[in-house]
Scaffold this active site. Sequence first.
Site: not given
Ligand code: IMP
Length: 198
Positions: A73-74
Amino acid sequence: MSEQSHPLLFATNNSNKALEVNHILGNAFKVLSLKDAGIEIDIAEPHATLEANAREKSMTIYTLKNIDCFSEDTGLEVEALGGAPGVKSARFAGEPSNTEANIKKLLGELQNKENRKAQFRTVISLVQKGVEKQFEGVCKGHITLQPIGENGFGYDPVFIPEGSTKTFAEMNTAEKNEYSHRRKAVEKLVDYLKKMAS
Ligand code: IMP
Protein backbone atom coordinates in the site's frame (compact mmCIF):
# COMPACT_ATOMS: atom_id res chain seq x y z
CA MET A 1 20.19 -13.63 -6.38
CA SER A 2 18.93 -17.18 -6.21
CA GLU A 3 15.89 -18.39 -8.10
CA GLN A 4 12.73 -18.95 -6.08
CA SER A 5 11.39 -22.43 -6.66
CA HIS A 6 7.81 -21.17 -6.42
CA PRO A 7 6.62 -17.95 -7.98
CA LEU A 8 5.62 -15.33 -5.44
CA LEU A 9 2.14 -13.94 -5.72
CA PHE A 10 1.85 -10.14 -5.70
CA ALA A 11 -1.63 -9.35 -4.38
CA THR A 12 -2.37 -6.40 -6.66
CA ASN A 13 -4.78 -5.53 -9.44
CA ASN A 14 -2.62 -2.55 -10.44
CA SER A 15 -0.73 -3.49 -13.61
CA ASN A 16 1.56 -0.45 -13.26
CA LYS A 17 2.71 -1.65 -9.84
CA ALA A 18 3.24 -5.18 -11.19
CA LEU A 19 5.29 -3.77 -14.09
CA GLU A 20 7.50 -1.72 -11.75
CA VAL A 21 8.08 -4.63 -9.39
CA ASN A 22 8.89 -7.08 -12.20
CA HIS A 23 11.30 -4.53 -13.64
CA ILE A 24 13.11 -4.34 -10.28
CA LEU A 25 13.25 -8.10 -9.77
CA GLY A 26 14.37 -9.03 -13.29
CA ASN A 27 15.02 -12.78 -13.34
CA ALA A 28 15.74 -12.97 -9.62
CA PHE A 29 12.23 -13.88 -8.55
CA LYS A 30 9.18 -14.78 -10.57
CA VAL A 31 6.24 -12.65 -9.49
CA LEU A 32 2.65 -13.29 -10.49
CA SER A 33 -0.07 -10.66 -10.22
CA LEU A 34 -3.59 -11.65 -9.15
CA LYS A 35 -4.61 -11.54 -12.81
CA ASP A 36 -1.71 -13.84 -13.80
CA ALA A 37 -2.85 -16.27 -11.09
CA GLY A 38 -6.47 -16.11 -12.30
CA ILE A 39 -7.69 -14.57 -9.03
CA GLU A 40 -10.46 -12.02 -9.43
CA ILE A 41 -10.93 -10.04 -6.26
CA ASP A 42 -11.21 -6.41 -5.29
CA ILE A 43 -9.74 -6.13 -1.80
CA ALA A 44 -10.97 -3.28 0.37
CA GLU A 45 -8.59 -0.79 1.98
CA PRO A 46 -10.68 0.11 5.04
CA HIS A 47 -7.96 0.95 7.56
CA ALA A 48 -6.38 4.16 8.84
CA THR A 49 -2.77 3.21 8.05
CA LEU A 50 -0.81 1.94 5.05
CA GLU A 51 0.50 -0.85 7.29
CA ALA A 52 -2.98 -2.15 8.14
CA ASN A 53 -4.22 -1.92 4.54
CA ALA A 54 -1.18 -3.75 3.19
CA ARG A 55 -1.72 -6.48 5.80
CA GLU A 56 -5.42 -6.69 4.90
CA LYS A 57 -4.56 -7.37 1.24
CA SER A 58 -1.89 -10.03 1.81
CA MET A 59 -3.78 -11.78 4.61
CA THR A 60 -7.01 -11.81 2.57
CA ILE A 61 -5.28 -13.59 -0.31
CA TYR A 62 -3.35 -15.91 2.00
CA THR A 63 -6.49 -16.91 3.88
CA LEU A 64 -8.45 -17.40 0.65
CA LYS A 65 -5.85 -19.30 -1.36
CA ASN A 66 -3.39 -20.58 1.24
CA ILE A 67 -0.41 -19.40 -0.80
CA ASP A 68 2.49 -17.18 0.23
CA CYS A 69 2.09 -13.70 -1.18
CA PHE A 70 2.91 -10.06 -0.71
CA SER A 71 0.96 -6.88 -1.15
CA GLU A 72 1.74 -3.22 -0.88
CA ASP A 73 0.00 0.00 0.00
CA THR A 74 1.35 3.39 -0.96
CA GLY A 75 0.47 6.92 0.07
CA LEU A 76 1.57 10.41 -0.86
CA GLU A 77 2.37 12.36 2.31
CA VAL A 78 2.47 16.14 1.90
CA GLU A 79 4.17 18.12 4.65
CA ALA A 80 2.05 21.29 4.38
CA LEU A 81 -1.10 19.16 4.55
CA GLY A 82 -0.05 17.39 7.74
CA GLY A 83 0.76 14.16 5.90
CA ALA A 84 -2.45 14.09 3.80
CA PRO A 85 -3.60 12.55 1.55
CA GLY A 86 -1.54 9.64 2.99
CA VAL A 87 -3.58 6.50 3.39
CA LYS A 88 -6.46 8.25 1.60
CA SER A 89 -4.38 9.00 -1.53
CA ALA A 90 -6.52 6.88 -3.89
CA ARG A 91 -9.75 8.58 -2.85
CA PHE A 92 -8.49 12.05 -1.89
CA ALA A 93 -11.18 13.73 -4.02
CA GLY A 94 -13.85 11.20 -2.98
CA GLU A 95 -15.39 8.06 -4.41
CA PRO A 96 -14.87 6.58 -6.91
CA SER A 97 -11.09 6.92 -7.11
CA ASN A 98 -10.22 9.44 -9.83
CA THR A 99 -6.63 10.40 -10.57
CA GLU A 100 -7.35 13.71 -12.32
CA ALA A 101 -9.68 14.85 -9.54
CA ASN A 102 -7.12 13.82 -6.89
CA ILE A 103 -4.38 15.83 -8.58
CA LYS A 104 -6.68 18.84 -9.01
CA LYS A 105 -7.60 18.77 -5.31
CA LEU A 106 -3.96 18.39 -4.28
CA LEU A 107 -2.79 21.34 -6.40
CA GLY A 108 -5.76 23.38 -5.14
CA GLU A 109 -4.90 22.73 -1.50
CA LEU A 110 -1.27 23.67 -2.12
CA GLN A 111 -2.11 26.91 -3.92
CA ASN A 112 -0.14 29.79 -2.35
CA LYS A 113 1.73 27.34 -0.11
CA GLU A 114 5.49 27.77 -0.24
CA ASN A 115 6.26 24.43 1.36
CA ARG A 116 5.64 21.81 -1.34
CA LYS A 117 7.70 19.04 0.30
CA ALA A 118 6.16 15.58 -0.01
CA GLN A 119 7.08 11.94 0.11
CA PHE A 120 5.75 8.70 -1.24
CA ARG A 121 5.74 5.91 1.30
CA THR A 122 5.25 2.24 0.41
CA VAL A 123 4.57 -0.53 2.89
CA ILE A 124 4.98 -4.10 1.65
CA SER A 125 3.34 -6.90 3.60
CA LEU A 126 4.76 -10.39 3.01
CA VAL A 127 2.88 -13.41 4.31
CA GLN A 128 4.64 -16.76 4.41
CA LYS A 129 2.94 -19.72 6.03
CA GLY A 130 0.59 -17.29 7.73
CA VAL A 131 3.36 -15.20 9.28
CA GLU A 132 3.54 -11.54 8.25
CA LYS A 133 6.57 -9.27 7.81
CA GLN A 134 6.60 -5.66 6.58
CA PHE A 135 9.10 -3.58 4.58
CA GLU A 136 9.00 0.19 4.04
CA GLY A 137 10.32 2.41 1.26
CA VAL A 138 10.26 6.22 1.22
CA CYS A 139 10.97 8.65 -1.62
CA LYS A 140 11.25 12.32 -0.68
CA GLY A 141 10.56 15.11 -3.15
CA HIS A 142 8.19 17.95 -3.89
CA ILE A 143 4.91 18.72 -5.61
CA THR A 144 5.00 20.70 -8.87
CA LEU A 145 2.76 23.68 -9.67
CA GLN A 146 1.10 21.75 -12.50
CA PRO A 147 1.07 18.21 -13.95
CA ILE A 148 4.00 17.42 -16.26
CA GLY A 149 4.57 14.19 -18.22
CA GLU A 150 2.55 11.30 -19.56
CA ASN A 151 4.18 8.17 -18.07
CA GLY A 152 3.45 6.24 -14.91
CA PHE A 153 0.24 6.54 -12.92
CA GLY A 154 -1.46 8.26 -10.00
CA TYR A 155 0.35 11.33 -8.72
CA ASP A 156 3.43 10.75 -10.91
CA PRO A 157 2.85 13.92 -13.03
CA VAL A 158 3.04 16.23 -9.98
CA PHE A 159 5.92 14.64 -8.05
CA ILE A 160 9.62 15.42 -8.53
CA PRO A 161 11.91 13.20 -6.43
CA GLU A 162 14.91 14.71 -4.63
CA GLY A 163 17.96 14.63 -6.90
CA SER A 164 15.96 15.02 -10.13
CA THR A 165 14.46 17.88 -12.13
CA LYS A 166 11.87 15.62 -13.79
CA THR A 167 8.52 14.39 -12.52
CA PHE A 168 8.02 10.64 -12.23
CA ALA A 169 5.67 10.96 -15.23
CA GLU A 170 8.55 12.24 -17.38
CA MET A 171 10.63 9.17 -16.53
CA ASN A 172 10.58 5.65 -17.92
CA THR A 173 10.23 2.72 -15.50
CA ALA A 174 13.99 2.28 -15.07
CA GLU A 175 14.48 5.97 -14.24
CA LYS A 176 11.56 6.04 -11.81
CA ASN A 177 12.95 2.94 -10.10
CA GLU A 178 16.23 4.75 -9.42
CA TYR A 179 14.36 6.93 -6.96
CA SER A 180 11.19 5.12 -6.15
CA HIS A 181 9.67 4.31 -2.77
CA ARG A 182 8.38 1.03 -4.22
CA ARG A 183 11.86 0.01 -5.43
CA LYS A 184 13.32 0.67 -1.97
CA ALA A 185 10.66 -1.45 -0.27
CA VAL A 186 10.98 -4.23 -2.86
CA GLU A 187 14.76 -4.35 -2.38
CA LYS A 188 14.27 -4.88 1.34
CA LEU A 189 11.80 -7.66 0.53
CA VAL A 190 14.30 -9.30 -1.84
CA ASP A 191 17.14 -9.06 0.70
CA TYR A 192 14.91 -10.79 3.23
CA LEU A 193 13.84 -13.53 0.79
CA LYS A 194 17.47 -14.13 -0.19
CA LYS A 195 18.49 -14.47 3.47
CA MET A 196 15.64 -16.89 4.10
CA ALA A 197 16.64 -18.97 1.05
CA SER A 198 20.35 -19.16 1.95
P1 IMP B 1 -2.74 2.33 -3.54
O1 IMP B 1 -1.46 1.91 -2.92
O2 IMP B 1 -3.03 1.53 -4.77
O3 IMP B 1 -3.88 2.38 -2.56
O4 IMP B 1 -2.51 3.80 -4.07
C1 IMP B 1 -2.89 4.95 -3.39
C2 IMP B 1 -2.88 6.13 -4.33
O5 IMP B 1 -1.56 6.55 -4.55
C3 IMP B 1 -3.51 5.91 -5.70
O6 IMP B 1 -4.13 7.10 -6.10
C4 IMP B 1 -2.33 5.62 -6.57
O7 IMP B 1 -2.58 5.96 -7.90
C5 IMP B 1 -1.28 6.50 -5.93
N1 IMP B 1 0.05 5.91 -6.09
C6 IMP B 1 0.51 4.74 -5.58
N2 IMP B 1 1.77 4.53 -5.97
C7 IMP B 1 2.12 5.58 -6.74
C8 IMP B 1 3.28 5.92 -7.45
O8 IMP B 1 4.30 5.20 -7.48
N3 IMP B 1 3.25 7.09 -8.13
C9 IMP B 1 2.17 7.91 -8.14
N4 IMP B 1 1.04 7.63 -7.51
C10 IMP B 1 1.02 6.47 -6.80
